[in-house]
Design an enzyme around this catalytic site. Structure first.
Site, PDB file in Angstrom:
ATOM      1  N   ALA A   1      45.497   3.335  40.048  1.00 25.72           N
ATOM      2  CA  ALA A   1      45.643   1.878  39.869  1.00 25.72           C
ATOM      3  C   ALA A   1      46.053   1.238  41.185  1.00 25.72           C
ATOM      4  O   ALA A   1      46.752   1.852  41.997  1.00 25.72           O
ATOM      5  CB  ALA A   1      46.678   1.576  38.790  1.00 25.72           C
ATOM      6  N   ILE A   2      45.626  -0.002  41.399  1.00 27.64           N
ATOM      7  CA  ILE A   2      45.915  -0.732  42.633  1.00 27.64           C
ATOM      8  C   ILE A   2      46.539  -2.074  42.292  1.00 27.64           C
ATOM      9  O   ILE A   2      46.072  -2.771  41.396  1.00 27.64           O
ATOM     10  CB  ILE A   2      44.625  -0.954  43.454  1.00 27.64           C
ATOM     11  CG1 ILE A   2      43.982   0.377  43.827  1.00 27.64           C
ATOM     12  CG2 ILE A   2      44.912  -1.786  44.712  1.00 27.64           C
ATOM     13  CD1 ILE A   2      42.573   0.240  44.402  1.00 27.64           C
TER      14      ILE A   2
ATOM     15  N   LYS B 213      48.080  -6.488  36.066  1.00 23.63           N
ATOM     16  CA  LYS B 213      48.640  -6.683  34.735  1.00 23.63           C
ATOM     17  C   LYS B 213      49.711  -5.637  34.446  1.00 23.63           C
ATOM     18  O   LYS B 213      50.499  -5.306  35.312  1.00 23.63           O
ATOM     19  CB  LYS B 213      47.499  -6.676  33.713  1.00 23.63           C
ATOM     20  CG  LYS B 213      46.487  -7.796  34.014  1.00 23.63           C
ATOM     21  CD  LYS B 213      45.424  -7.943  32.956  1.00 23.63           C
ATOM     22  CE  LYS B 213      44.495  -9.109  33.306  1.00 23.63           C
ATOM     23  NZ  LYS B 213      43.468  -9.339  32.273  1.00 23.63           N
TER      24      LYS B 213
ATOM     25  N   TYR C 292      52.326   1.492  33.950  1.00 20.46           N
ATOM     26  CA  TYR C 292      53.463   2.388  33.754  1.00 20.46           C
ATOM     27  C   TYR C 292      53.627   3.270  34.987  1.00 20.46           C
ATOM     28  O   TYR C 292      52.632   3.726  35.566  1.00 20.46           O
ATOM     29  CB  TYR C 292      53.246   3.272  32.518  1.00 20.46           C
ATOM     30  CG  TYR C 292      54.163   4.471  32.481  1.00 20.46           C
ATOM     31  CD1 TYR C 292      55.482   4.343  32.057  1.00 20.46           C
ATOM     32  CD2 TYR C 292      53.721   5.715  32.905  1.00 20.46           C
ATOM     33  CE1 TYR C 292      56.341   5.427  32.061  1.00 20.46           C
ATOM     34  CE2 TYR C 292      54.569   6.811  32.912  1.00 20.46           C
ATOM     35  CZ  TYR C 292      55.884   6.657  32.484  1.00 20.46           C
ATOM     36  OH  TYR C 292      56.730   7.739  32.504  1.00 20.46           O
ATOM     37  N   HIS C 293      54.868   3.498  35.380  1.00 17.40           N
ATOM     38  CA  HIS C 293      55.174   4.466  36.432  1.00 17.40           C
ATOM     39  C   HIS C 293      56.195   5.461  35.900  1.00 17.40           C
ATOM     40  O   HIS C 293      57.060   5.101  35.084  1.00 17.40           O
ATOM     41  CB  HIS C 293      55.771   3.778  37.663  1.00 17.40           C
ATOM     42  CG  HIS C 293      54.855   2.793  38.317  1.00 17.40           C
ATOM     43  ND1 HIS C 293      53.555   3.096  38.688  1.00 17.40           N
ATOM     44  CD2 HIS C 293      55.041   1.491  38.660  1.00 17.40           C
ATOM     45  CE1 HIS C 293      52.997   2.029  39.233  1.00 17.40           C
ATOM     46  NE2 HIS C 293      53.875   1.038  39.228  1.00 17.40           N
TER      47      HIS C 293
ATOM     48  N   CYS D   1      46.504  -2.180  32.684  1.00 18.73           N
ATOM     49  CA  CYS D   1      45.738  -3.104  33.519  1.00 18.73           C
ATOM     50  C   CYS D   1      44.854  -4.051  32.693  1.00 18.73           C
ATOM     51  O   CYS D   1      43.895  -4.623  33.209  1.00 18.73           O
ATOM     52  CB  CYS D   1      44.898  -2.349  34.547  1.00 18.73           C
ATOM     53  SG  CYS D   1      45.878  -1.273  35.615  1.00 18.73           S
TER      54      CYS D   1
END
Length: 205
Positions: A140-141, A72, A75-76, A171
């Site tokens: 997160a994956i 879903k 943020y990066h 997510c």
């Protein structure tokens, strides 16, 4: 199997990285290049995966990049390690569940090096820690599989600005917070790229 390991010294634009990954998928499929492990940091960017929901966008004024990875909204940004890979499941066994488990174990192994106890959750994909009587997400994956070439990867919050997550429901998980190594009290993470690469290669070589 031989995996090429690359570390980016500067932050990389998200869309540029996607072009690199998509090309590498083609090159691995054709046998022209090796599998890849690519550890980078992005400029500030919000992305939405294939199962994203607009209701998870709390701030309608932010720009969001639509991507073909699973998952879903996330943020990066600087201070967060984004670990991309391109792996040939044609040669590794066509087992996506095993791939996810291996990625989870990789992240857990990295955090173990910092004496952080973490765990996977069957209901909520990603890696979690218990902190101050709360369960918080630290990794997160999100993956995509094309012709049994697996790519995209995982992110690990190191020292990034966690307030950026306030614009989304990360997510799609409403009742959980996010955290980072810095928030968990880790002050020295200069060797993080080396540790990530070692743990990844231990599992996937």
């Amino acid at each position: 199997m031989n995996i090429e390991v690359k570390n980016a010294e500067n932050t990389i634009d998200y869309l540029r990285s996607m072009k690199v990954l998509e090309q590498r998928v083609k090159d691995v499929l054709s046998g022209e290049k090796k599998e890849l492990l690519w550890i980078i940091e992005h400029n500030h960017v919000y992305t939405a995966g294939t199962s994203s929901n607009k209701e998870d966008l709390l701030n309608p004024n932010i720009d969001v990049v639509q991507t073909n990875r699973g998952g879903k909204h996330t943020y990066h940004g600087p201070g967060q390690k984004v670990v991309y890979f391109v792996l040939d499941l044609n040669k590794r066994g066509k087992n996506i569940k095993k791939l996810i488990t291996n990625i989870e174990n990789c992240i857990i192994g990295v955090l173990h090096e910092y004496n952080i106890k973490s765990f996977a959750d069957k209901k909520n994909i990603g890696i979690w820690v218990n902190d101050k009587d709360k369960t918080k997400k630290v990794g997160a994956i999100g993956i995509k599989v094309k012709k049994w070439i697996a790519y995209h990867g995982f992110s690990l919050n190191i020292s990034n600005d966690l307030n950026k997550f306030n614009s989304i429901i990360p997510c799609g998980i409403k009742d959980k917070e996010v955290t980072s190594l810095k928030e968990l009290g880790i002050k020295d993470f200069k060797d993080i790229n080396k540790i990530i690469a070692e743990k990844f290669l231990d599992i996937f070589h």
